[in-house]
Write a protein that holds these residues in place. Sequence first.
Motif, PDB file in Angstrom:
ATOM      1  N   ALA A  83       1.084  -1.032   0.032  1.00 10.69           N
ATOM      2  CA  ALA A  83      -0.287  -0.100  -0.150  1.00 10.69           C
ATOM      3  C   ALA A  83       0.525   1.487   0.020  1.00 10.69           C
ATOM      4  N   ILE A  84       2.051   1.184   0.615  1.00 15.52           N
ATOM      5  CA  ILE A  84       3.076   2.320   0.763  1.00 15.52           C
ATOM      6  C   ILE A  84       3.471   2.076  -0.893  1.00 15.52           C
ATOM      7  N   GLY A  85       3.949   2.011  -0.959  1.00 21.28           N
ATOM      8  CA  GLY A  85       4.240   1.839  -3.233  1.00 21.28           C
ATOM      9  C   GLY A  85       3.814   2.359  -3.383  1.00 21.28           C
ATOM     10  N   ALA A  86       1.965   1.592  -2.994  1.00 15.78           N
ATOM     11  CA  ALA A  86       1.427   2.307  -4.526  1.00 15.78           C
ATOM     12  C   ALA A  86       1.327   3.083  -4.055  1.00 15.78           C
ATOM     13  N   VAL A  87       1.408   4.182  -2.863  1.00 15.01           N
ATOM     14  CA  VAL A  87       0.963   5.563  -2.820  1.00 15.01           C
ATOM     15  C   VAL A  87       2.397   6.021  -4.133  1.00 15.01           C
ATOM     16  N   LEU A  88       3.409   5.943  -3.750  1.00 14.71           N
ATOM     17  CA  LEU A  88       4.897   6.873  -4.341  1.00 14.71           C
ATOM     18  C   LEU A  88       4.958   5.333  -6.119  1.00 14.71           C
ATOM     19  N   GLU A  89       3.625   5.004  -6.012  1.00 13.43           N
ATOM     20  CA  GLU A  89       4.210   4.216  -7.299  1.00 13.43           C
ATOM     21  C   GLU A  89       2.258   5.273  -8.496  1.00 13.43           C
ATOM     22  N   ARG A  90       3.498   5.183  -9.975  1.00 13.56           N
ATOM     23  CA  ARG A  90       2.665   6.167 -11.109  1.00 13.56           C
ATOM     24  C   ARG A  90       2.614   4.996 -12.855  1.00 13.56           C
ATOM     25  N   ALA A  91       3.405   4.206 -12.861  1.00 14.52           N
ATOM     26  CA  ALA A  91       3.417   3.383 -13.379  1.00 14.52           C
ATOM     27  C   ALA A  91       3.003   2.036 -13.277  1.00 14.52           C
ATOM     28  N   SER A  92       1.614   2.136 -14.782  1.00 16.17           N
ATOM     29  CA  SER A  92       0.665   0.949 -14.363  1.00 16.17           C
ATOM     30  C   SER A  92       0.207  -0.014 -12.896  1.00 16.17           C
ATOM     31  N   LEU A  93      -0.282   0.917 -12.279  1.00 14.73           N
ATOM     32  CA  LEU A  93       0.113   0.397 -10.520  1.00 14.73           C
ATOM     33  C   LEU A  93      -0.806  -1.082 -10.509  1.00 14.73           C
ATOM     34  N   ARG A  94      -2.230  -0.819 -11.293  1.00 12.79           N
ATOM     35  CA  ARG A  94      -3.074  -2.000 -10.552  1.00 12.79           C
ATOM     36  C   ARG A  94      -2.311  -2.991 -11.106  1.00 12.79           C
ATOM     37  N   PHE A  95      -1.610  -3.471 -12.493  1.00  7.41           N
ATOM     38  CA  PHE A  95      -0.895  -4.297 -12.283  1.00  7.41           C
ATOM     39  C   PHE A  95       0.190  -4.586 -11.325  1.00  7.41           C
ATOM     40  N   VAL A  96       1.144  -3.152 -11.133  1.00  3.97           N
ATOM     41  CA  VAL A  96       1.989  -3.896 -10.116  1.00  3.97           C
ATOM     42  C   VAL A  96       1.427  -4.317  -8.773  1.00  3.97           C
ATOM     43  N   VAL A  97       0.064  -3.671  -8.358  1.00  2.72           N
ATOM     44  CA  VAL A  97       0.260  -3.765  -7.054  1.00  2.72           C
ATOM     45  C   VAL A  97      -0.612  -5.164  -6.932  1.00  2.72           C
ATOM     46  N   THR A  98      -1.664  -5.458  -7.672  1.00  4.05           N
ATOM     47  CA  THR A  98      -2.041  -7.124  -7.707  1.00  4.05           C
ATOM     48  C   THR A  98      -1.088  -8.193  -7.826  1.00  4.05           C
ATOM     49  N   GLY A  99      -0.266  -7.896  -8.285  1.00  2.00           N
ATOM     50  CA  GLY A  99       0.583  -9.012  -8.951  1.00  2.00           C
ATOM     51  C   GLY A  99       1.839  -9.290  -7.399  1.00  2.00           C
ATOM     52  N   THR A 100       2.634  -8.380  -6.875  1.00  3.53           N
ATOM     53  CA  THR A 100       2.235  -8.025  -5.789  1.00  3.53           C
ATOM     54  C   THR A 100       1.851  -8.688  -4.488  1.00  3.53           C
ATOM     55  N   LEU A 101       1.036  -8.379  -4.765  1.00  2.00           N
ATOM     56  CA  LEU A 101       0.146  -8.704  -3.507  1.00  2.00           C
ATOM     57  C   LEU A 101      -0.291 -10.190  -3.884  1.00  2.00           C
ATOM     58  N   TYR A 102      -0.210 -11.060  -4.834  1.00  2.00           N
ATOM     59  CA  TYR A 102      -0.891 -12.415  -5.270  1.00  2.00           C
ATOM     60  C   TYR A 102       0.170 -13.137  -5.342  1.00  2.00           C
ATOM     61  N   ILE A 103       1.460 -13.032  -5.697  1.00  2.00           N
ATOM     62  CA  ILE A 103       2.874 -13.834  -5.021  1.00  2.00           C
ATOM     63  C   ILE A 103       3.179 -13.841  -4.262  1.00  2.00           C
ATOM     64  N   GLY A 104       3.080 -11.860  -3.216  1.00  2.00           N
ATOM     65  CA  GLY A 104       3.730 -12.486  -1.114  1.00  2.00           C
ATOM     66  C   GLY A 104       2.699 -13.333  -1.019  1.00  2.00           C
ATOM     67  N   ALA A 105       1.515 -13.681  -1.013  1.00  2.00           N
ATOM     68  CA  ALA A 105       0.158 -13.983  -0.763  1.00  2.00           C
ATOM     69  C   ALA A 105       0.512 -15.573  -1.114  1.00  2.00           C
ATOM     70  N   ALA A 106       0.584 -15.756  -2.613  1.00  2.00           N
ATOM     71  CA  ALA A 106       1.421 -17.579  -2.669  1.00  2.00           C
ATOM     72  C   ALA A 106       2.529 -17.780  -2.322  1.00  2.00           C
ATOM     73  N   MET A 107       3.623 -17.007  -1.424  1.00  2.00           N
ATOM     74  CA  MET A 107       4.422 -17.619  -0.955  1.00  2.00           C
ATOM     75  C   MET A 107       4.272 -17.814   0.573  1.00  2.00           C
ATOM     76  N   ILE A 108       3.374 -17.400   1.194  1.00  2.00           N
ATOM     77  CA  ILE A 108       2.864 -17.016   2.370  1.00  2.00           C
ATOM     78  C   ILE A 108       2.409 -18.467   2.563  1.00  2.00           C
ATOM     79  N   CYS A 109       1.343 -18.394   1.909  1.00  2.00           N
ATOM     80  CA  CYS A 109       0.715 -20.299   2.088  1.00  2.00           C
ATOM     81  C   CYS A 109       1.735 -21.296   1.801  1.00  2.00           C
ATOM     82  N   ILE A 110       2.936 -21.281   0.923  1.00  2.00           N
ATOM     83  CA  ILE A 110       3.583 -22.447   1.229  1.00  2.00           C
ATOM     84  C   ILE A 110       4.355 -22.319   2.066  1.00  2.00           C
ATOM     85  N   GLU A 111       4.957 -21.479   3.049  1.00  2.00           N
ATOM     86  CA  GLU A 111       6.036 -21.336   4.397  1.00  2.00           C
ATOM     87  C   GLU A 111       4.377 -21.937   5.348  1.00  2.00           C
ATOM     88  N   ALA A 112       3.528 -21.213   5.400  1.00  2.00           N
ATOM     89  CA  ALA A 112       2.280 -21.987   6.177  1.00  2.00           C
ATOM     90  C   ALA A 112       2.072 -23.232   5.632  1.00  2.00           C
TER      91      ALA A 112
END
Length: 257
Positions: A83-112
């Motif tokens: 979210a903090i990065g998104a506030v500062l981000e300007r290029a293709s925001l919706r794609f960058v944020v969605t992908g970051t959340l997806y990747i991070g959540a998936a890897m957290i699930c593997i560790e869980a």
Amino acid sequence: MISALVLAVVALLVFLFGGLWSASLLAIGTGAMVWEWREMVVGQGQGLRAPGVLMIAAAALAVIVADLWMPVAGFAVLAIGTAIGAVLERASLRFVVTGTLYIGAAMICIEALRNDFRFGFLAVLWLVLVVIAVDVGGYFGGRVFGGPKLWPRVSPKKTWAGLIGSVVCAQLIGLIFALAVGLSYPAEVALMSALVALVAVGGDLIESSAKRFFGVKDSSRLMPGHGGILDRLDGLMAAALVVAAVSFVRGQSIFLW
């Protein structure tokens, strides 16, 4: 083959130890994949500025936090950092944020999944073997039977016969795995393996459609002969999200019924 073998051996040993060992490996992979995703979205060679560094660091740190405390804490770090990065981000925001959340959540699930004190290592090993079976079954099913394409605009090589081959091979590997390690419900594990196969194919198609949308062939060249880490783990991440969600809803491991 050499790069894949080296990565497989390292991953097997690290996940066998679990804890911070597996969390650290997953954190490195998370940071690399978020970087790959940003390169695809924003454009290769554009440089990495503060918002990008923040998102990459937050996604990687989230996996470590999830291991040290709990997955909820990891998700919180991921969401806040993104979210903090998104506030500062300007290029293709919706794609960058969605992908970051997806990747991070998936890897957290593997560790869980790995942190399950009883079935952690077996759960991750099963998941990896089933996803490998999806690729093998899909390849041979498509090569031997051919037939109509699954989604030609996104993935010209995938066929409906390949999808069936993926599901059948995943079920077979799931059943053999359950019998080999002495699980009490092999038929149920085989059925879950079929669901994982469908989800893994979906994850692969999602990444393929993203690469076509952004006009890139591979997510990166980090893995010699394989492209990027995101190219190799797209199906595994989708499968991990679903298996973790099923485990959470049921309140117990997918190996218990």
